[in-house]
Design a protein around this motif. Sequence first.
Motif, short mmCIF file in Angstrom:
data_model
loop_
_atom_site.label_atom_id
_atom_site.label_comp_id
_atom_site.label_asym_id
_atom_site.label_seq_id
_atom_site.Cartn_x
_atom_site.Cartn_y
_atom_site.Cartn_z
N ILE A 170 -1.65 -7.89 0.62
CA ILE A 170 -1.42 -6.52 0.14
C ILE A 170 0.03 -6.15 0.39
O ILE A 170 0.53 -6.28 1.52
N TRP A 171 0.69 -5.67 -0.67
CA TRP A 171 2.06 -5.15 -0.55
C TRP A 171 2.00 -3.63 -0.68
O TRP A 171 1.24 -3.09 -1.49
N SER A 172 2.82 -2.93 0.10
CA SER A 172 2.89 -1.47 0.06
C SER A 172 4.26 -1.05 -0.43
O SER A 172 5.27 -1.68 -0.11
N LEU A 173 4.30 0.03 -1.20
CA LEU A 173 5.56 0.53 -1.73
C LEU A 173 5.44 2.02 -1.99
O LEU A 173 4.33 2.58 -2.04
N ASP A 174 6.57 2.65 -2.17
CA ASP A 174 6.64 4.07 -2.53
C ASP A 174 7.23 4.15 -3.94
O ASP A 174 8.44 4.04 -4.11
N ILE A 176 -4.14 -3.26 -8.48
CA ILE A 176 -3.11 -2.27 -8.14
C ILE A 176 -3.78 -0.91 -8.03
O ILE A 176 -4.56 -0.53 -8.91
N SER A 177 -3.48 -0.17 -6.99
CA SER A 177 -4.09 1.15 -6.79
C SER A 177 -3.63 2.11 -7.88
O SER A 177 -2.60 1.91 -8.52
N SER A 178 -4.40 3.17 -8.08
CA SER A 178 -4.15 4.08 -9.19
C SER A 178 -2.80 4.77 -9.10
O SER A 178 -2.16 5.05 -10.12
N LYS A 179 -2.32 5.07 -7.89
CA LYS A 179 -1.02 5.70 -7.71
C LYS A 179 0.11 4.69 -7.52
O LYS A 179 1.26 5.08 -7.32
N GLY A 180 -0.21 3.42 -7.55
CA GLY A 180 0.80 2.38 -7.47
C GLY A 180 1.36 2.15 -6.08
O GLY A 180 2.42 1.52 -5.96
N THR A 181 0.70 2.59 -5.03
CA THR A 181 1.25 2.43 -3.68
C THR A 181 0.86 1.10 -3.04
O THR A 181 1.48 0.70 -2.06
N HIS A 182 -0.18 0.43 -3.57
CA HIS A 182 -0.62 -0.82 -2.97
C HIS A 182 -0.91 -1.84 -4.08
O HIS A 182 -1.53 -1.51 -5.09
N ALA A 194 1.32 3.29 9.24
CA ALA A 194 -0.05 3.26 8.72
C ALA A 194 -0.05 3.22 7.20
O ALA A 194 -0.87 2.52 6.59
N LYS A 195 0.86 3.96 6.56
CA LYS A 195 0.95 3.97 5.11
C LYS A 195 1.39 2.62 4.57
O LYS A 195 0.97 2.20 3.48
N SER A 196 2.22 1.92 5.32
CA SER A 196 2.69 0.59 4.91
C SER A 196 1.72 -0.51 5.32
O SER A 196 2.03 -1.69 5.12
N LEU A 197 0.58 -0.14 5.90
CA LEU A 197 -0.50 -1.06 6.25
C LEU A 197 -0.11 -2.08 7.31
O LEU A 197 -0.64 -3.20 7.34
N TYR A 198 0.82 -1.72 8.20
CA TYR A 198 1.09 -2.59 9.32
C TYR A 198 -0.17 -2.69 10.19
O TYR A 198 -0.85 -1.70 10.42
N ALA A 199 -0.45 -3.90 10.63
CA ALA A 199 -1.63 -4.21 11.45
C ALA A 199 -2.93 -4.09 10.68
O ALA A 199 -4.00 -4.07 11.29
N ALA A 200 -2.86 -4.01 9.35
CA ALA A 200 -4.10 -3.92 8.57
C ALA A 200 -4.93 -5.19 8.71
O ALA A 200 -6.15 -5.16 8.58
N GLY A 201 -4.27 -6.33 8.98
CA GLY A 201 -5.01 -7.56 9.17
C GLY A 201 -5.95 -7.51 10.36
O GLY A 201 -6.94 -8.23 10.41
#
Length: 597
Positions: free
Chosen positions: A486-490, A469-475, A104-111
């Motif tokens: 959308i790319w997701s990262l830690d 880019i999100s404020s915490k840099g995760t998306h 969910a955090k990596s936005l799998y299936a967000a489409g």
Amino acid sequence: MKAEEVVIVNEAGPLEDIEMKDVENLLPGKSLLLNLPPEILQLVLFHADTGALLTGLTCCKKIFDAAKAKHVVLQHMNRMPGLRLGLADLDSKTLFDTFRQRAAKSLYAAGVLAHITVYAPSDDCISMKTSALIPGKPTLLATAHGHGQVRIYELTEKLDYEFQRTYQMDVLRMAFSNDRDLAVLCRPMQPKVEATPFTDSDDKSPKVTMHTLKLVTFHRCYAKTKGHFYASDQQEIRDIPCFPSQEPVGLALASKGNACITWRDVGQVESTEVILYGRDAKLMEAQDYDPNPQSLTYTDSTNRTDTILTRLIFTPSFSASDRVLNFHMPGSPIHNWFTNSTSPSSTTSGPIHSNLAHITIPPSLVYSNFKVAIPFHAHHTPSINVSYSTAPFCRTSYLALGECTDSDFVGGPNSSNVFIVTGDIDTAPHLCNHVPNLDAGRRNSTWTVLALLSGWRHGTSSLGTVLAISSKGTHIAAATWDRVLIWSLDPHLLHQGSLEHYFPACDWNQGKGLGRLRPVRVRSAGVVYAMCWVGECVLYAVTDGGLVRWDVGPRADGGKEVLRLEYDAWKETAVAAPLVGGGLWRWVGSGSGAGGG
């Protein structure tokens, strides 16, 4: 579709007599997948797409139970970015919960699961293309309505500034500053033409007629009462002269009130003029009118043969507490040049520098044709030992986007790749304020590549590529026309290194020490003009169809709502009140001045 949402007509008896286990048998077109033995179903889920598996967990209990098998979960965990050390030692329940959280955090299936809300304007006179959008707390959106009306929306709260309709106004450009001031560049629908009398000593050739635009600045755009309209009583108005053949193509506002406007001549489409307009502090404090603000025209003093100011059209932006002015090519999210933002009263402007940096790709390849954006994330480490000094230093590590146009690297003269790059700045403890400054991170000239943003595509339209880019840099979100990825990262794991344990084996290049991030495409909702993130799970976009909101959080249900921008942008409990106070401004006399009402 959930089984509980299906309406069933039971001819044999009341609906209460049907058990939920029998509901699936009553569904038309029942999938044969659910009739497979558990072992075969687990084999199918083992090889299924991770996004498809995550979607199946939300709509089918049988898939949910079959996916709990440890070998199925481990297979999908190894496909996703994230630390994989010690996963095999976890029990099945903990491993399954970790998988769902990470997916969910990596936005799998967000489409499929992203919830879309479209705030469509009901007024055909609204120009969404000239809207201004600024992220932060609060996030503000300014739109131009009709002939001179400007409205500011604060998430679910709404503010309204309206020009008095003495003269009809045509809003050309709008821009926010970092401290929530709003600049509106506008002109009368019927501008006054200056007289050109002749005398015996004058040249008989006709003089060029100048037009005058108005630059109006509204201060402190915040909602005083949730859901209420209010008018600002702190406004600044400046006259901006221009030739009839000139049109503004970019506007930027500094926190101190200085404004930068880029102009294009209609007859010379490849010519750009950059002018910085000042602010008379005494006049503005008295809320007066400045008919002749100080201005400074930027020139490239480097004497290069390909002078950028006479060949390209670009938009400006301020950074580093308004001390630096960045220039962007049309549609480019990463600036190409930068210069010091001098005072408009200066006689000359400073040199314009190219935004180029040296990039290291492990183990030892170095490329110089990289342009690096302002960093989006920073990590501060105090008191570390460095090889070049016996005394400890503070180290700040930055993450930024870097674009490479080197044909030897990207494979062609007209292609480019965008990477996540990192750079370190060491500072003596007594000189370090121990609070990372993202603008200061761009001063670093040497960067190292960490990951490739797979699927990045530069827009070929006039809009180019829109970045958020999100404020915490995760998306990281990028839009080309109506295509939103959308790319997701830690960021914290990227700072720590050991990337071979973060990226899946299929996305890790051992030879180059480089990873690859795969994007998720969300459902299209129109042509995108601007985007920003609110938090880490809500993405807003200004489109040709209105304001669009994607909710990609773990509670997203894949629904879609269509509301009206004028009436549904705030909560139902808010009370709409009419405009009050001295916030309307008017033209004075024959257009020679204006003042606050």
